[in-house]
Scaffold this motif. Structure first.
Motif, mmCIF file in Angstrom:
data_model
loop_
_atom_site.group_PDB
_atom_site.id
_atom_site.type_symbol
_atom_site.label_atom_id
_atom_site.label_comp_id
_atom_site.label_asym_id
_atom_site.label_seq_id
_atom_site.Cartn_x
_atom_site.Cartn_y
_atom_site.Cartn_z
ATOM 1 N N ILE A 4 -3.769 4.934 3.802
ATOM 2 C CA ILE A 4 -3.331 3.879 4.710
ATOM 3 C C ILE A 4 -2.939 2.663 3.892
ATOM 4 O O ILE A 4 -3.721 2.171 3.077
ATOM 5 C CB ILE A 4 -4.451 3.498 5.702
ATOM 6 N N HIS A 5 -1.716 2.184 4.098
ATOM 7 C CA HIS A 5 -1.256 0.988 3.416
ATOM 8 C C HIS A 5 -1.751 -0.259 4.137
ATOM 9 O O HIS A 5 -1.949 -0.258 5.340
ATOM 10 C CB HIS A 5 0.271 0.959 3.335
ATOM 11 N N GLU A 9 -6.797 -3.124 4.774
ATOM 12 C CA GLU A 9 -7.290 -1.751 4.758
ATOM 13 C C GLU A 9 -7.763 -1.324 3.366
ATOM 14 O O GLU A 9 -8.586 -0.410 3.238
ATOM 15 C CB GLU A 9 -6.189 -0.804 5.241
ATOM 16 N N ASN A 10 -7.246 -1.954 2.345
ATOM 17 C CA ASN A 10 -7.610 -1.618 0.960
ATOM 18 C C ASN A 10 -8.214 -2.824 0.248
ATOM 19 O O ASN A 10 -8.007 -3.021 -0.943
ATOM 20 C CB ASN A 10 -6.363 -1.136 0.204
ATOM 21 N N TYR A 196 -0.392 5.974 -3.434
ATOM 22 C CA TYR A 196 0.098 5.154 -2.324
ATOM 23 C C TYR A 196 1.627 5.018 -2.381
ATOM 24 O O TYR A 196 2.295 5.052 -1.349
ATOM 25 C CB TYR A 196 -0.543 3.772 -2.360
#
Length: 421
Positions: A4-5, A9-10, A196
């Motif tokens: 998930i970009h 989220e990161n 990614y």
């Protein structure tokens, strides 16, 4: 598990990459204030062209490593290249502490160029990988904000240390600590982000796998917008080279202390760094073209004003103005390239742009040194300001808007050719 970009989220890995680029900034910032004064006051170098040799070596080496670092990261991943960049940096403090003459300082800056070319390139690529297309400008803005805040703090901290304990060796103990800690973080905690970029490429409507030479051509002259970005990026590094080489010598010659110079240089880098928290998002909100062009003229105006005012507080003001201009243009130029490059060759395309951009360190250092030796330091300031105004004019004529929602430049996500004849 699907990747998930998104920055939120990161956030864990994104935060680690912010810490990484902050350390990269501290590393180069540790040389911003002290090293030119070492050349003049410790090694007795009088020619600004010779003092500038350490920036020339840094600029050309960093430019080359930007180019190939991007290419290597497409093959081997971002993390191994990041670790290699920090490993190369380990000898730098020892060289600066024990250098017997000025040419050893120049050699140390070859290693600094390798470190910056690999470590900073991988950090910005990783953030772009994690953020995705909709937050690309914000990601780049955060990257450059933390990086150049590190540059500002590094210059200020080493200025304070040098004022208290001397130009050598105390400031470089601080540098050694930064490098060791950054290497440990890269080895123990940073994760690979190349998947990614691959996931984003897989989600595109069409693939666009280009060989290295084709990317080099497209990102240099085959695309008018990317050409405009490359030339603007190269010329804006004249400003940074001027700050690195000439500001400490010019300001101390006009009555400022080493600590005061550290504040002036720190204001320039700090304003540049902090404002990028806003200007990166600004490029997502209003587009890329306006911030780039405005930034070129504002930064050039700040440089020009520096040559014609006198005093500690006026120089702080002009340094801040210059930093505002750099904050407007710097992350936005990277975002322009990120927009126009397909995910399958984005890191390589960014490497080509960063090659031309950081070659500007070397070109600028040569021009500044020759101009200052022939006509004086003040003339070098005027020359750099004129180059910024001219380059801003080129950008205003050639650069198209690349924002994926309302840009006039062909979107990289379509896989369609972006060359504009």
């Amino acid at each position: 598990m699907a990747l998930i970009h998104g920055i939120r989220e990161n956030r864990g890995q994104f935060a680690l990459q912010l810490l990484t680029v902050f350390a990269v900034g501290l590393t180069i910032g540790a040389e911003r204030n002290v090293v030119p004064l070492l050349g003049r006051d410790v090694f007795g170098v009088e020619s600004l062209a010779i003092i500038g040799s350490f920036v020339v070596s840094f600029g050309f080496v960093k430019a080359l490593l930007n180019l190939y670092g991007g290419k290597w990261s497409e093959t081997y991943g971002r993390r191994p290249i990041l670790i290699a960049g920090w490993l190369v940096a380990l000898p730098i403090p020892l060289i600066l502490i024990y250098a017997p003459n000025w040419w050893w300082i120049t050699l140390g800056n070859v290693l600094l160029g390798v470190n910056q070319g690999l470590a900073w390139s991988m950090s910005v690529n990783a953030k772009i990988d994690l953020a995705g297309a909709n937050a690309r400008g914000t990601a780049v803005g955060l990257d450059e904000a933390f990086g150049y805040t590190g540059v500002a703090l590094g210059a200020w901290i080493t200025g304070v240390i040098a004022a208290e304990y001397g130009l050598q060796p105390a400031p470089f103990y601080f540098l050694a600590g930064v490098i060791v800690l950054a290497l440990l973080v890269a080895i123990l905690f940073v994760e690979e982000t190349l998947p990614y970029a691959q996931a984003e490429a897989d989600a595109s409507d069409a693939g666009e796998h280009l060989p290295f030479r084709a990317v080099l051509k497209r990102a240099t002259w085959g695309d008018r917008t990317l050409f405009a970005a490359a030339q603007a990026g190269s010329v804006e590094k004249f400003v940074d080279a001027l700050v690195w080489i000439a500001y400490p010598l010019y300001l101390t010659a006009n009555g400022l202390s080493v600590a005061q110079v550290g504040v002036v240089v720190g204001v320039y880098g700090g304003v540049w760094g902090v404002l990028q928290l806003y200007t990166g998002k600004l490029a997502d909100d209003i587009g890329r073209r306006i911030p780039v062009i405005a930034g070129m003229f504002v930064a050039g105006g700040g440089v020009l004003a520096t040559a014609f005012v006198t005093g500690y507080w006026p120089w702080i003001v002009t340094a801040g103005v210059t930093g505002v201009g750099m904050a407007l243009l710097y992350p936005t130029l990277i975002t322009v390239v990120g927009d126009a490059a397909h995910p399958t060759w984005r890191a390589t395309g960014l490497g080509v742009y960063r090659m031309w951009r950081d070659a500007g360190y070397a070109f600028g250092a040569i021009l500044i040194g020759v101009t200052a030796d022939a006509f004086g330091l003040q003339t070098a300031f005027v020359m750099v300001a004129g180059a910024m105004f001219l380059s801003g004019g080129v950008a205003s004529f050639w650069m198209r808007e690349t924002h994926p929602e309302f840009g006039t430049h062909a979107s990289r996500s379509t896989g369609s050719p972006v060359t504009e004849e």
